[in-house]
Structure formats: C-alpha cells, structure tokens
Design a protein around this motif. Structure first.
Motif, PDB file in Angstrom:
ATOM      1  N   GLY A  62       1.961 -11.462  14.896  1.00  0.00           N
ATOM      2  CA  GLY A  62       0.680 -11.982  15.376  1.00  0.00           C
ATOM      3  C   GLY A  62       0.352 -13.297  14.726  1.00  0.00           C
ATOM      4  N   ASN A  63      -0.618 -13.289  13.810  1.00  0.00           N
ATOM      5  CA  ASN A  63      -1.088 -14.531  13.193  1.00  0.00           C
ATOM      6  C   ASN A  63      -0.524 -14.761  11.796  1.00  0.00           C
ATOM      7  OD1 ASN A  63      -2.482 -12.340  12.127  1.00  0.00           O
ATOM      8  ND2 ASN A  63      -4.248 -13.575  11.595  1.00  0.00           N
ATOM      9  N   VAL A  64       0.507 -14.007  11.401  1.00  0.00           N
ATOM     10  CA  VAL A  64       1.111 -14.148  10.076  1.00  0.00           C
ATOM     11  C   VAL A  64       2.577 -13.718  10.162  1.00  0.00           C
ATOM     12  CG1 VAL A  64       0.542 -11.827   9.224  1.00  0.00           C
ATOM     13  CG2 VAL A  64       0.651 -13.718   7.615  1.00  0.00           C
ATOM     14  N   TYR A  65       3.378 -14.175   9.227  1.00  0.00           N
ATOM     15  CA  TYR A  65       4.763 -13.722   9.148  1.00  0.00           C
ATOM     16  C   TYR A  65       4.884 -12.625   8.097  1.00  0.00           C
ATOM     17  CZ  TYR A  65       6.154 -17.892  11.751  1.00  0.00           C
ATOM     18  OH  TYR A  65       6.292 -18.848  12.704  1.00  0.00           O
ATOM     19  N   LEU A  66       5.851 -11.758   8.298  1.00  0.00           N
ATOM     20  CA  LEU A  66       6.226 -10.752   7.315  1.00  0.00           C
ATOM     21  C   LEU A  66       7.652 -11.090   6.878  1.00  0.00           C
ATOM     22  CD1 LEU A  66       5.454  -7.910   6.034  1.00  0.00           C
ATOM     23  CD2 LEU A  66       7.017  -7.013   7.731  1.00  0.00           C
ATOM     24  N   GLU A  67       7.864 -11.187   5.578  1.00  0.00           N
ATOM     25  CA  GLU A  67       9.188 -11.516   5.046  1.00  0.00           C
ATOM     26  C   GLU A  67       9.741 -10.263   4.377  1.00  0.00           C
ATOM     27  OE1 GLU A  67      11.190 -15.102   2.454  1.00  0.00           O
ATOM     28  OE2 GLU A  67       9.140 -14.491   1.981  1.00  0.00           O
ATOM     29  N   LEU A  68      10.946  -9.896   4.752  1.00  0.00           N
ATOM     30  CA  LEU A  68      11.591  -8.697   4.231  1.00  0.00           C
ATOM     31  C   LEU A  68      12.780  -9.102   3.367  1.00  0.00           C
ATOM     32  CD1 LEU A  68      11.803  -5.569   4.333  1.00  0.00           C
ATOM     33  CD2 LEU A  68      13.268  -5.863   6.327  1.00  0.00           C
ATOM     34  N   PHE A  69      12.841  -8.556   2.156  1.00  0.00           N
ATOM     35  CA  PHE A  69      13.933  -8.818   1.216  1.00  0.00           C
ATOM     36  C   PHE A  69      14.653  -7.527   0.865  1.00  0.00           C
ATOM     37  CE2 PHE A  69      11.075 -12.312   0.050  1.00  0.00           C
ATOM     38  CZ  PHE A  69      11.952 -13.365  -0.114  1.00  0.00           C
ATOM     39  N   GLU A  70      15.927  -7.677   0.525  1.00  0.00           N
ATOM     40  CA  GLU A  70      16.664  -6.626  -0.172  1.00  0.00           C
ATOM     41  C   GLU A  70      17.485  -7.321  -1.254  1.00  0.00           C
ATOM     42  OE1 GLU A  70      19.353  -2.760   0.813  1.00  0.00           O
ATOM     43  OE2 GLU A  70      20.030  -4.646   1.697  1.00  0.00           O
ATOM     44  N   TYR A  71      17.056  -7.138  -2.506  1.00  0.00           N
ATOM     45  CA  TYR A  71      17.778  -7.726  -3.635  1.00  0.00           C
ATOM     46  C   TYR A  71      18.896  -6.784  -4.064  1.00  0.00           C
ATOM     47  CZ  TYR A  71      14.489 -11.520  -4.496  1.00  0.00           C
ATOM     48  OH  TYR A  71      13.732 -12.656  -4.384  1.00  0.00           O
ATOM     49  N   THR A  72      20.080  -7.361  -4.278  1.00  0.00           N
ATOM     50  CA  THR A  72      21.170  -6.593  -4.874  1.00  0.00           C
ATOM     51  C   THR A  72      21.318  -6.932  -6.349  1.00  0.00           C
ATOM     52  OG1 THR A  72      22.736  -8.262  -4.067  1.00  0.00           O
ATOM     53  CG2 THR A  72      22.427  -6.288  -2.712  1.00  0.00           C
ATOM     54  N   ASN A  73      20.726  -8.057  -6.761  1.00  0.00           N
ATOM     55  CA  ASN A  73      20.697  -8.444  -8.166  1.00  0.00           C
ATOM     56  C   ASN A  73      19.492  -9.336  -8.406  1.00  0.00           C
ATOM     57  OD1 ASN A  73      22.255  -8.113 -10.643  1.00  0.00           O
ATOM     58  ND2 ASN A  73      22.321 -10.348 -10.625  1.00  0.00           N
ATOM     59  N   PRO A  74      18.751  -9.115  -9.469  1.00  0.00           N
ATOM     60  CA  PRO A  74      18.836  -7.982 -10.369  1.00  0.00           C
ATOM     61  C   PRO A  74      18.393  -6.695  -9.673  1.00  0.00           C
ATOM     62  CG  PRO A  74      16.994  -9.396 -10.987  1.00  0.00           C
ATOM     63  CD  PRO A  74      17.703 -10.060  -9.853  1.00  0.00           C
ATOM     64  N   VAL A  75      18.764  -5.589 -10.244  1.00  0.00           N
ATOM     65  CA  VAL A  75      18.428  -4.288  -9.684  1.00  0.00           C
ATOM     66  C   VAL A  75      16.921  -4.060  -9.830  1.00  0.00           C
ATOM     67  CG1 VAL A  75      18.803  -1.802  -9.891  1.00  0.00           C
ATOM     68  CG2 VAL A  75      20.717  -3.395 -10.189  1.00  0.00           C
ATOM     69  N   ALA A  76      16.294  -3.590  -8.761  1.00  0.00           N
ATOM     70  CA  ALA A  76      14.849  -3.352  -8.765  1.00  0.00           C
ATOM     71  C   ALA A  76      14.489  -2.196  -9.686  1.00  0.00           C
ATOM     72  CB  ALA A  76      14.367  -3.033  -7.347  1.00  0.00           C
ATOM     73  N   ARG A  77      13.304  -2.282 -10.258  1.00  0.00           N
ATOM     74  CA  ARG A  77      12.754  -1.168 -11.027  1.00  0.00           C
ATOM     75  C   ARG A  77      12.077  -0.229 -10.035  1.00  0.00           C
ATOM     76  NH1 ARG A  77       9.498  -4.946 -15.119  1.00  0.00           N
ATOM     77  NH2 ARG A  77       8.759  -5.550 -13.095  1.00  0.00           N
ATOM     78  N   ASP A  78      12.463   1.018 -10.066  1.00  0.00           N
ATOM     79  CA  ASP A  78      11.838   1.989  -9.183  1.00  0.00           C
ATOM     80  C   ASP A  78      10.685   2.666  -9.884  1.00  0.00           C
ATOM     81  OD1 ASP A  78      13.284   1.735  -6.792  1.00  0.00           O
ATOM     82  OD2 ASP A  78      14.911   2.979  -7.563  1.00  0.00           O
ATOM     83  N   GLY A  79       9.717   3.031  -9.133  1.00  0.00           N
ATOM     84  CA  GLY A  79       8.561   3.745  -9.650  1.00  0.00           C
ATOM     85  C   GLY A  79       7.804   4.324  -8.487  1.00  0.00           C
ATOM     86  N   GLU A  80       6.658   4.857  -8.774  1.00  0.00           N
ATOM     87  CA  GLU A  80       5.836   5.408  -7.716  1.00  0.00           C
ATOM     88  C   GLU A  80       5.284   4.286  -6.844  1.00  0.00           C
ATOM     89  OE1 GLU A  80       2.882   8.264  -8.812  1.00  0.00           O
ATOM     90  OE2 GLU A  80       4.048   8.874 -10.563  1.00  0.00           O
ATOM     91  N   ALA A  81       5.122   4.590  -5.569  1.00  0.00           N
ATOM     92  CA  ALA A  81       4.509   3.623  -4.661  1.00  0.00           C
ATOM     93  C   ALA A  81       3.061   3.405  -5.080  1.00  0.00           C
ATOM     94  CB  ALA A  81       4.571   4.149  -3.229  1.00  0.00           C
TER      95      ALA A  81
END
Length: 159
Positions: A62-81
């Motif tokens: 619509g009136n904005v863009y959404l940017e989607l990433f998937e990093y393979t490095n560095p490894v993401a820190r996982d936690g609760e949403a």
C-alpha cells in the motif's frame, strides 16, 4: 526534510516461508528479485555488523514497503517474541476495507489472531494476529471520517 516512513523491516529464520506469507497470503507485491550479500565491507559498515551475510527482498504494501531479511551471519539471537506491551517495535497495522472478510480469509490461510473476531470500537474495528514467525500484525478498519483514517494520508494512499 522527512517525507514519511519508507519501509518496515523484519528478520526471519525462514525466508521462503515468510516470503510466501507476505507475498501470497497477505498479497503484498514483491518489488524486484531477492538480493543477497556476504563479505561486503560497505554493507557491514552501514548496518554495524561484522562479516554479515544475508538475503533481502522488498514488498510494496500500500503506502509503505516491507523489507524482509534472513541473516546467515552473524547468527540471530533467539528469544521470545515481543508482546504488544514490550518496548521496541512491537507491531505494524494493515488497513483493510472489510475487516470481517479479511479476518476470515487470513484465518483460513492459517493466520492466528488474539480474538475470535475483530473487536468493534465504533468507528474503528481491529484485532491483533501473528505472522508465521510470531511478529504481531494488526488488521484494522477505520471509518474515513476518523482523524487517523487511511484516506487522510493524502495522495500517497491508494484509492
């Protein structure tokens, strides 16, 4: 001079699943092909990470863009949403014309929601839900007469 918000970015651990959700389920228009980088000092400097590697794609929403990433490095820190009451970016809202039909369509596509139906606040109807990674997305329908209606965004809002 600031002209407005250009994009919102999400990082995922499953690029293909999220690309399908935002492109097919929500119907956002993918802009160009996915882009990938690794061993790029300019990218590292711009984002403040060392030895980064990722792939990325934009969607027009619509009136904005959404940017989607998937990093393979560095490894993401996982936690609760994040919850809607947590600090930081906790959700974005999608404006719809018929919230009941969008709720039904998205529910049938597997999107989970906080309530069994959209909540009616008079001129505003809304409900929070989650994308496949657990990011909070609000769907809302706001009457045109309301101060923060989608139509009042000016000439950048779709007709």
């Amino acid at each position: 001079m600031i002209r407005g918000i250009h994009h919102i970015a999400l990082n995922t651990g499953n690029f293909d699943r999220m690309q399908h959700f935002y492109g097919t389920t929500l119907g956002f228009e993918q802009v160009g092909d996915p882009h990938a980088w690794a061993n790029d000092p300019t990218s590292d400097r711009a984002i403040g990470l060392r030895d980064s590697a990722a792939r990325q794609v934009f969607f027009k929403a619509g009136n904005v863009y959404l940017e989607l990433f998937e990093y393979t490095n560095p490894v993401a820190r996982d936690g609760e949403a994040l919850r809607p009451c947590d600090r930081g970016y906790t959700h974005f809202a999608i404006d719809v014309q018929d919230i009941a039909s969008e709720y039904a369509r998205l529910s049938a596509a597997g999107m989970r929601f906080a309530a069994e139906e959209p909540c009616d606040f008079g001129p505003i109807k809304a409900v929070y839900g989650w994308d496949p990674d657990g990011n909070v997305i609000e769907i809302q329908q706001i009457e045109e007469s309301e101060a923060a209606s989608f139509e009042k965004l000016g000439d950048r809002a779709p007709a």
